[in-house]
Scaffold this motif. Structure first.
Motif, short mmCIF file in Angstrom:
data_model
loop_
_atom_site.label_atom_id
_atom_site.label_comp_id
_atom_site.label_asym_id
_atom_site.label_seq_id
_atom_site.Cartn_x
_atom_site.Cartn_y
_atom_site.Cartn_z
N GLU A 134 8.42 -1.29 5.52
CA GLU A 134 7.57 -2.46 5.29
C GLU A 134 6.83 -2.24 3.99
O GLU A 134 6.08 -1.26 3.85
CB GLU A 134 6.57 -2.66 6.43
CG GLU A 134 5.67 -3.84 6.17
CD GLU A 134 4.53 -3.97 7.16
OE1 GLU A 134 3.71 -4.86 6.96
OE2 GLU A 134 4.47 -3.16 8.11
N THR A 135 7.02 -3.12 3.03
CA THR A 135 6.37 -2.94 1.73
C THR A 135 4.94 -3.47 1.70
O THR A 135 4.11 -2.97 0.94
CB THR A 135 7.18 -3.65 0.63
OG1 THR A 135 7.37 -5.02 0.98
CG2 THR A 135 8.54 -2.98 0.43
N THR A 136 4.66 -4.47 2.51
CA THR A 136 3.37 -5.17 2.41
C THR A 136 2.18 -4.30 2.81
O THR A 136 1.05 -4.59 2.42
CB THR A 136 3.39 -6.44 3.27
OG1 THR A 136 4.26 -6.24 4.39
CG2 THR A 136 3.89 -7.62 2.47
N LEU A 137 2.38 -3.26 3.60
CA LEU A 137 1.28 -2.39 4.01
C LEU A 137 1.09 -1.22 3.04
O LEU A 137 0.29 -0.31 3.32
CB LEU A 137 1.51 -1.85 5.42
CG LEU A 137 1.07 -2.76 6.57
CD1 LEU A 137 1.31 -2.08 7.91
CD2 LEU A 137 -0.40 -3.14 6.44
N TYR A 138 1.81 -1.24 1.93
CA TYR A 138 1.72 -0.11 1.01
C TYR A 138 0.27 0.19 0.64
O TYR A 138 -0.50 -0.70 0.28
CB TYR A 138 2.52 -0.39 -0.28
CG TYR A 138 2.29 0.70 -1.31
CD1 TYR A 138 2.89 1.95 -1.15
CD2 TYR A 138 1.42 0.50 -2.37
CE1 TYR A 138 2.63 2.96 -2.05
CE2 TYR A 138 1.17 1.51 -3.28
CZ TYR A 138 1.77 2.75 -3.11
OH TYR A 138 1.50 3.76 -3.99
N GLY A 139 -0.08 1.48 0.71
CA GLY A 139 -1.39 1.96 0.28
C GLY A 139 -2.46 2.01 1.33
O GLY A 139 -3.50 2.65 1.12
N GLY A 145 -6.88 2.94 1.78
CA GLY A 145 -7.72 2.17 2.69
C GLY A 145 -7.59 0.67 2.54
O GLY A 145 -8.36 -0.09 3.14
N LYS A 146 -6.64 0.22 1.74
CA LYS A 146 -6.41 -1.22 1.58
C LYS A 146 -4.97 -1.41 1.12
O LYS A 146 -4.31 -0.48 0.65
CB LYS A 146 -7.37 -1.82 0.55
CG LYS A 146 -7.22 -1.24 -0.84
CD LYS A 146 -8.16 -1.91 -1.82
CE LYS A 146 -7.98 -1.34 -3.24
NZ LYS A 146 -8.85 -2.03 -4.22
N LYS A 147 -4.49 -2.64 1.26
CA LYS A 147 -3.13 -2.96 0.81
C LYS A 147 -3.12 -3.02 -0.72
O LYS A 147 -3.84 -3.83 -1.31
CB LYS A 147 -2.67 -4.28 1.42
CG LYS A 147 -2.48 -4.21 2.93
CD LYS A 147 -1.88 -5.48 3.50
CE LYS A 147 -2.88 -6.59 3.59
NZ LYS A 147 -2.37 -7.74 4.38
N THR A 148 -2.31 -2.16 -1.32
CA THR A 148 -2.31 -2.07 -2.79
C THR A 148 -0.95 -2.37 -3.40
O THR A 148 -0.69 -2.02 -4.54
CB THR A 148 -2.78 -0.67 -3.24
OG1 THR A 148 -2.03 0.34 -2.52
CG2 THR A 148 -4.26 -0.47 -2.99
N LEU A 149 -0.08 -3.07 -2.65
CA LEU A 149 1.18 -3.50 -3.24
C LEU A 149 0.96 -4.38 -4.47
O LEU A 149 1.65 -4.18 -5.49
CB LEU A 149 2.04 -4.24 -2.20
CG LEU A 149 3.37 -4.79 -2.72
CD1 LEU A 149 4.30 -3.68 -3.21
CD2 LEU A 149 4.07 -5.62 -1.62
N PRO A 150 0.04 -5.33 -4.46
CA PRO A 150 -0.18 -6.14 -5.66
C PRO A 150 -0.53 -5.29 -6.89
O PRO A 150 -0.02 -5.54 -7.99
CB PRO A 150 -1.34 -7.06 -5.27
CG PRO A 150 -1.22 -7.19 -3.78
CD PRO A 150 -0.78 -5.83 -3.32
#
Length: 447
Positions: free
Chosen positions: A201-206, A211-216
Motif C-alpha cells: 500500500e503506497t498511500t500509508l508511506y511514512g 508519524g504522518k502520511k508522506t507520500l506527497p
C-alpha cells in the motif's frame, strides 16, 4: 566466478524489485547469468504465494528445476520469496533437491548462502519478518532499462480477511525517504525514464517513520530528479486518498494522472466480510472527487468474485457498481481460499464454476466500457512511450500515461520511422481494438 545463474522471478512487481536486488548482490560477487537452463550451474527461484494460481506456478517451477538438480545438470537450487517463507518446512521435507531456502527478510544473504554451500555447509536463512526492508542497493534491472519499479515500503497492516501477505511479509515498514530519493537518482542516471512507485500500500508511506502520511512529499522530491519523465503511483487504498495527494498529482507535471485503487468489491456486506475499510458510498465519493479534481485521471482497480457467502444479488450489486463507475482499467480475480486467513474458514464457500462465471460477466461488462472509452479517444493527440517493435512489421508498441507496464493495454503505432525503446512520441489516435489503441505519429497523421 565462472558459474552461471538461471534466475526465475515469479509474482508481483514488488517481488521483481527483490529479484533485481538479489541479481545485484550476485553480480557484485562475480556470478554470470543465463536464460538457458542448459547453461545454468545454479538456479534461483523467487516465488509467490498470493493466490492459488501463483502458488501452483511457483510449485511447478520448483519441481521442474528440481529435476535438473536431481540429474546433476545444476550444482545448486535456491528457493526464495513468499512461498519459501510460508512453506519452508514443507519444501524442505518434500523437495530434497532444494539446497537452500531464503525467506523474504534474508534476501541479502544469497551470496553468503551460496559461498557456504560450496564450502559444504547447507543452511537456510529466514531473518526477522519485521526487519527493516532493503533499500538503496545495487539492482540489475530486468524491465529493459527505460522504466523501473521503486518499492517504497514492505509488509502490510490492513489484514484483509482473504489476504496472507501480512503473515508472510510482516507489518508495514516504510523505507527512509533519503534512501528512496538516492535510489531513484541512481535509476534515472542509468537511463530510467518512468518510475513506478509500488508497495503493498503506497498511500500509508511514512506513517511508521514520520508519524504522518508522506507520500506527497516523496513524490515532490522524486519529481525534482533530472531524467525522470513519468512517475506512476500504484496500490493506493481509497480510504487513504487525501487532498494533499490529489494536490501533488495536479501540480506536478511528471506525475501520471493514473491511480490504482484496489477496491475488491462494490457491495457493503461483502466489503465488511473482507475486512475492507470503505463502503460503496465512500468509494463512489472518492472516485467522484478524483475525477472532478483531475478530469483526465485514469483509474484502475481490482475486484474479487465468489468471496465466501457472496449471493447472486450481491454479485449483481457489484455489476451495477462497475457499470456506474465505468473504471478505465479493471482486473478481476476469482476468490482464492488461502489457508491461515479468516476467510478460508468462513461458511458458504463458492464453487469454482460460479466464481469463474461471475468473473466472466464482470470482464464482459468491462470490455464494453473499455472499448467505448477507446473509441472516444479517436482523433485525440497523446504522448506515448515506445516499448518495442512488432517483428517484421512497421508497427511499434507503446504505452500512454493510462497504461501501466504489464497490466494495461498498448498503443500500436504504424510508421516506417526508426524509433527506440524509451522514446517519447506524440501520436494521433486513429482506431481501437478491445483494450488497445491504434495511432500514427503526429507529423505523419493524415485525415
Amino acid at each position: 566466478m565462472s558459474d552461471k545463474i538461471l534466475f526465475i522471478s515469479l509474482g508481483c512487481d514488488k517481488n521483481l524489485v527483490d529479484s533485481e536486488r538479489m541479481l545485484g548482490f550476485l553480480s557484485g560477487r562475480g556470478y554470470g547469468f543465463t536464460d538457458d537452463e542448459a547453461e545454468a550451474d545454479i538456479v534461483v527461484i523467487n516465488t509467490c504465494c498470493f493466490i492459488n494460481d501463483a502458488k501452483q506456478e511457483s510449485i511447478d517451477t520448483i519441481l521442474e528445476m528440481a529435476e535438473l538438480r536431481k540429474s546433476g545438470k545444476v550444482k545448486a537450487l535456491v528457493v526464495t520469496g513468499c512461498l519459501a517463507q510460508r512453506y519452508r518446512e514443507e519444501i524442505q521435507e518434500e523437495i530434497p533437491e532444494v539446497d537452500m531456502i531464503l525467506g523474504v527478510s534474508a534476501l541479502d544473504e544469497i551470496v553468503s548462502a551460496l559461498d557456504r554451500f560450496f564450502e559444504g555447509k547447507k543452511e537456510n536463512y529466514y531473518g526477522s519478518p519485521d526487519r527493516a526492508p532493503l533499500a538503496d542497493t545495487r539492482r540489475i534491472l530486468t524491465t529493459g532499462g527505460h522504466y523501473a519499479y521503486l518499492k517504497i515500503a514492505e509488509g502490510c497492516d490492513k489484514h484483509c480477511t482473504y489476504c496472507i501477505i501480512p503473515k508472510v511479509r510482516g507489518r508495514y515498514r516504510s523505507i527512509p525517504m533519503e534512501s528512496l530519493v538516492k535510489e531513484a537518482e541512481t535509476l534515472a542516471a542509468e537511463g530510467v525514464k518512468e518510475l513506478v512507485v509500488v508497495a503493498q500500500e503506497t498511500t500509508l508511506y511514512g506513517m511508521d517513520l514520520y508519524g504522518k502520511k508522506t507520500l506527497p512529499e516523496l513524490l515532490r522530491r522524486l519529481c525534482r530528479i533530472d531524467g525522470l519523465c513519468w512517475i506512476r503511483v500504484l496500490y493506493c487504498y481509497p480510504e487513504e486518498i487525501d487532498d494533499e495527494l490529489i494536490r501533488v498529482m495536479k501540480e506536478e507535471p511528471k506525475i501520471c494522472h493514473y491511480l490504482d485503487l484496489p477496491i475488491q468489491h462494490g457491495c457493503d456486506t461483502i466489503l465488511r466480510r473482507m475486512g475492507r475499510r470503505t463502503t460503496r458510498e465512500e468509494l463512489t465519493a472518492v472516485i467522484g472527487k478524483l475525477r472532478r479534481e483531475i478530469p483526465d485521471i485514469c483509474i484502475r482497480t481490482t475486484l474479487i468474485t465468489g468471496f465466501p457467502g457472496e449471493t447472486q444479488e450481491e454479485h449483481e450489486e457489484l455489476l451495477s457498481f462497475v457499470d456506474l463507475m465505468e473504471f478505465d482499467r479493471l482486473g478481476v480475480f476469482t476468490y482464492s481460499q488461502e489457508e491461515d486467513t479468516p476467510a478460508a474458514s468462513m461458511p458458504d464457500q463458492i464453487s469454482e464454476e460460479v466464481k469463474e462465471t461471475r468473473r466472466e460477466q464482470l470482464m464482459e461488462l468491462q470490455q464494453e466500457i473499455a472499448y467505448d472509452a477507446a473509441l472516444a479517444m479517436n482523433g485525440r493527440l497523446v504522448e506515448a512511450m515506445i516499448e518495442g517493435k512488432v517483428v517484421k512489421e512497421d508497427v511499434y508498441v507503446a504505452r500512454t500515461y493510462k497504461d501501466a507496464p504489464n497490466v494495461d493495454g498498448f498503443l500500436f503505432i504504424n510508421t516506417k520511422r526508426e524509433l527506440m525503446t524509451g522514446d517519447f512520441v506524440k501520436c494521433r489516435i486513429t482506431g481501437a481494438c478491445e483494450y488497445d489503441l491504434i495511432g500514427e505519429l503526429e507529423d505523419e497523421f493524415t485525415q
